[in-house]
Write a protein that holds these residues in place. Sequence first.
Motif, PDB file in Angstrom:
ATOM      1  N   ALA A   1       1.094  -1.247   0.290  1.00 57.05           N
ATOM      2  CA  ALA A   1       0.157   0.126  -0.015  1.00 57.05           C
ATOM      3  C   ALA A   1       0.986   1.322   0.288  1.00 57.05           C
ATOM      4  O   ALA A   1       0.804   2.581  -0.914  1.00 57.05           O
TER       5      ALA A   1
ATOM      6  N   GLN B   1       1.309   4.622  -3.252  1.00 55.98           N
ATOM      7  CA  GLN B   1       0.937   5.530  -2.605  1.00 55.98           C
ATOM      8  C   GLN B   1       1.802   6.309  -3.199  1.00 55.98           C
ATOM      9  O   GLN B   1       1.326   7.226  -3.739  1.00 55.98           O
TER      10      GLN B   1
ATOM     11  N   GLN C   1      -6.543   3.824  -4.636  1.00 56.69           N
ATOM     12  CA  GLN C   1      -5.923   2.029  -5.038  1.00 56.69           C
ATOM     13  C   GLN C   1      -5.008   2.133  -3.520  1.00 56.69           C
ATOM     14  O   GLN C   1      -5.453   1.372  -2.668  1.00 56.69           O
ATOM     15  N   ALA C   2      -3.851   3.220  -3.162  1.00 54.35           N
ATOM     16  CA  ALA C   2      -2.863   2.457  -1.916  1.00 54.35           C
ATOM     17  C   ALA C   2      -4.767   3.059  -0.558  1.00 54.35           C
ATOM     18  O   ALA C   2      -3.738   1.811   0.677  1.00 54.35           O
TER      19      ALA C   2
ATOM     20  N   ILE D   1      -5.638  -0.701  -0.226  1.00 58.75           N
ATOM     21  CA  ILE D   1      -5.041  -1.740   0.399  1.00 58.75           C
ATOM     22  C   ILE D   1      -4.999  -1.588   1.240  1.00 58.75           C
ATOM     23  O   ILE D   1      -4.809  -2.583   2.531  1.00 58.75           O
ATOM     24  N   PHE D   2      -4.590  -0.261   1.781  1.00 60.22           N
ATOM     25  CA  PHE D   2      -4.244  -0.607   3.203  1.00 60.22           C
ATOM     26  C   PHE D   2      -5.444  -0.763   4.511  1.00 60.22           C
ATOM     27  O   PHE D   2      -5.159  -0.637   5.575  1.00 60.22           O
TER      28      PHE D   2
ATOM     29  N   ALA E   1      -8.227   5.055   3.146  1.00 62.42           N
ATOM     30  CA  ALA E   1      -7.472   4.477   4.175  1.00 62.42           C
ATOM     31  C   ALA E   1      -9.155   3.950   5.649  1.00 62.42           C
ATOM     32  O   ALA E   1      -9.728   3.192   6.200  1.00 62.42           O
TER      33      ALA E   1
END
Lengths: 179, 138
Positions: B22, B26, B38-39, B42-43, B123
């Motif tokens: 992640a 990022q 996206q990061a 995922i995080f 996140a």
Amino acid sequence: MAVIGVALVRLRDLFGVVMLSGLFTLTAASLYVVMDAVDVAFTEAAVGAGIATVLMLETLALTTGREKVTRRRSLAPFLMVVVTGAVLIYGTLDMPRYGDPGAPIHQHVAPRYIEESGREVGVPNIVTSVLASYRGYDTLGEVTVIFTATAGVLALIGRSRRTRRRKGSQTTGGDQDAR
Amino acid sequence: MRGNIILRVASKLLIPCILLFALYVQFHGDFGPGGGFQAGVIFGSAFILYALIVNIESARRAVPAVVSRVALALGLLLYAGVGVAGMFLGGRYLNYSVLAEVPTTGQHLGITLIELGVGITVAAAMITVFYVFAGEER
């Protein structure tokens, strides 16, 4: 994807439906990869196939795993779907061919972004430079949408445990009323 | 799922990799596919996996609900704040060129910061929504 779509409609077991819809988004993501839109595919795979599936499963755990079957069959929704589909397909007839350099979308601001972004922004990934710099307002709007949506979820079902417990002790009905 | 040792061990191996990936997505978004959205997802998914495999209480201890709610607003504020900082430095709102001496360096700094803001908000949104859903008992 069409096969998965039909299976989604026919299936009565909601657990299977959630799994299939995850599969559907994953197929969509691979389609985006084929169309060279890696950034979009990435998002689709992470959000659609990953998080959305988990959230749907959580919802299933809260509600029920079976779809309520209605025997009544009405013609109006079917007609509406057919008409909407026909209009959408009619709309695609006018679209330029995929990847056609003469398409209107490639004539407007895209050439400027592609030619100038290296000098003006200096970030190798043009998608990032468009998203974050040229279209900064839009991305800010998107983040605001995410923030607002989460705030809405919190306002609807996100009462913290402390307040719930306090309410539960106050009302005579106990747990049932607190929810 | 407390007794399932295979799931526990596998997720213990996976979660650091997910978090690292992640962070890579990022901060490498300028060069390859990826970025804050996206990061962030995922995080957040790493914490959701942890909550699913171990239990929700330990996840709440790792990231209390208050933290995720504050982070939710903080990311958006960081994004908007970068825009305001640009205004104070004599540019237009969300024009990053004025953030540093060299315009491209400013752009780079601005993009990194706003992507960080996006990542934090996304996140936090994922974790918050998951907590809310998981906290609702039948």
